[in-house]
Write an enzyme that holds these catalytic residues in place. Structure first.
Site, PDB file in Angstrom:
ATOM      1  N   ASP A  50     -18.730 -71.859  54.401  1.00  0.00           N
ATOM      2  CA  ASP A  50     -18.996 -71.042  53.527  1.00  0.00           C
ATOM      3  C   ASP A  50     -17.431 -70.450  52.892  1.00  0.00           C
ATOM      4  OD1 ASP A  50     -20.731 -68.368  52.620  1.00  0.00           O
ATOM      5  OD2 ASP A  50     -18.854 -67.445  53.253  1.00  0.00           O
ATOM      6  N   HIS A  62     -17.681 -66.018  36.198  1.00  0.00           N
ATOM      7  CA  HIS A  62     -18.612 -66.959  36.768  1.00  0.00           C
ATOM      8  C   HIS A  62     -18.476 -68.289  36.613  1.00  0.00           C
ATOM      9  CE1 HIS A  62     -21.066 -64.324  39.122  1.00  0.00           C
ATOM     10  NE2 HIS A  62     -21.020 -63.099  38.199  1.00  0.00           N
ATOM     11  N   ASP A  82     -22.274 -70.120  47.559  1.00  0.00           N
ATOM     12  CA  ASP A  82     -20.915 -70.812  47.803  1.00  0.00           C
ATOM     13  C   ASP A  82     -21.125 -71.348  49.254  1.00  0.00           C
ATOM     14  OD1 ASP A  82     -21.047 -68.186  48.941  1.00  0.00           O
ATOM     15  OD2 ASP A  82     -18.941 -68.116  49.282  1.00  0.00           O
TER      16      ASP A  82
END
Length: 199
Positions: free
Chosen positions: A66, A79, A109
């Protein structure tokens, strides 16, 4: 003796079957591929898990990853930069792929790395920890996107077993818990930096 017409019909049928098989293969690949990064997706991971059979002397391993502070990247740079970061991370994960071992984008992610079978020896288990360190180090290398220099860190958790879990979800949950323990040890301030130049 087979007539020319019959041979032509047979040829057309075989060509049709061949085309259908190719299209079916492409469709399966598309359904198991993440559209943004080109990595395999959860469906591909589930397929690999389902078809992994453990025998004596073999275990199984999966890693969860992560990105740290990824929301700050989206909030600060937009973004489109965040998407570019995900693509860069995928490229770095792909460097470590081998036969039967591959990177997966689960969502957002969050990534996984499927190791599949590993030997139940000290060397085998150590290879799992070594891969976790290598992935984290590779991702931590600075990246430059549209002139913005970014330093991304990642939290990594591993799950290993000598008995096949009841489900992929339960196996990933073990790795997920380990990943959050790793994240808790990370610095509170995320390593996000931006500059106008770099290579």
């Amino acid at each position: 003796m087979v007539s020319t017409a019959a041979l032509l019909i047979l040829g057309v049928l075989l060509a049709g079957w061949s085309t259908t098989a190719v299209l079916a293969t492409r469709l399966r690949r598309k359904l198991r591929t993440d559209h943004l990064t080109g990595l395999r997706n959860r469906a591909a991971l589930r397929n690999a898990f389902t078809h992994t059979l453990l025998r004596s002397g073999r275990g199984m391993a999966v890693l969860m990853l992560d990105l740290d502070g990824f929301k700050a990247i989206n909030d600060t740079w937009g973004h489109h930069i965040g998407d570019a970061v995900l693509v860069k991370v995928a490229e770095r994960l792909r460097r470590h792929e081998q036969r039967g071992r591959f990177a997966v984008r689960l969502s957002g992610d969050e990534f996984a790395f499927w190791m599949g079978k590993v030997e139940t020896t000290p060397t085998g288990w150590q290879s799992v920890d070594r891969l976790a360190r290598d992935l984290a180090a590779d991702i931590a290398e600075p990246m430059v996107i549209e002139g913005i220099r970014l330093h991304i860190t990642v939290s990594v958790g591993t799950a290993t077993t000598t008995v096949k879990p009841a489900s992929l979800g339960s196996f990933l949950e073990l790795a997920d818990h380990a990943m959050y323990r790793d994240k808790a040890r990370s610095p509170v301030s995320r390593r996000l930096s931006g500059a106008g130049a770099g290579a």
